[in-house]
Design a protein around this motif. Sequence first.
Motif: not given
Length: 110
Positions: A37-53
């Motif tokens: 779950f933590r790995v998948l959540a980290l991946f999702a947060i990274a994608l959101i970070y990239y999108w919001l950037m």
Amino acid sequence: VLSIGLGLVGAAMIIAEIVNKKAWTKSKHIINQTAVFRVLALFAIALIYYWLMGILGYLITSMLLLPVMMLFYGYRQYKVIVIVSIAFPLIMYYLFVTFMYVPLPKGILF
């Protein structure tokens, strides 16, 4: 050149692990659902970070990401979270833009 070397070393390690079947029979691989779950959540947060950037730019996106990550991984000293979330992106932005002349995303809002 470096990436090719790292890729070859990684491939060699995978092949060595496949050939060494003794390691497979002796070890019991248990998948920890919390870790997955933590790995998948980290991946999702990274994608959101990239999108919001692209929308908000580096500064605001980083100021939002840092407290989310710190809280997600259990850090609870709120004063430190606020200070780090504001100071670190500002320092990094200043270093990259002023000293290294590397433009960072400003976002479409600015």
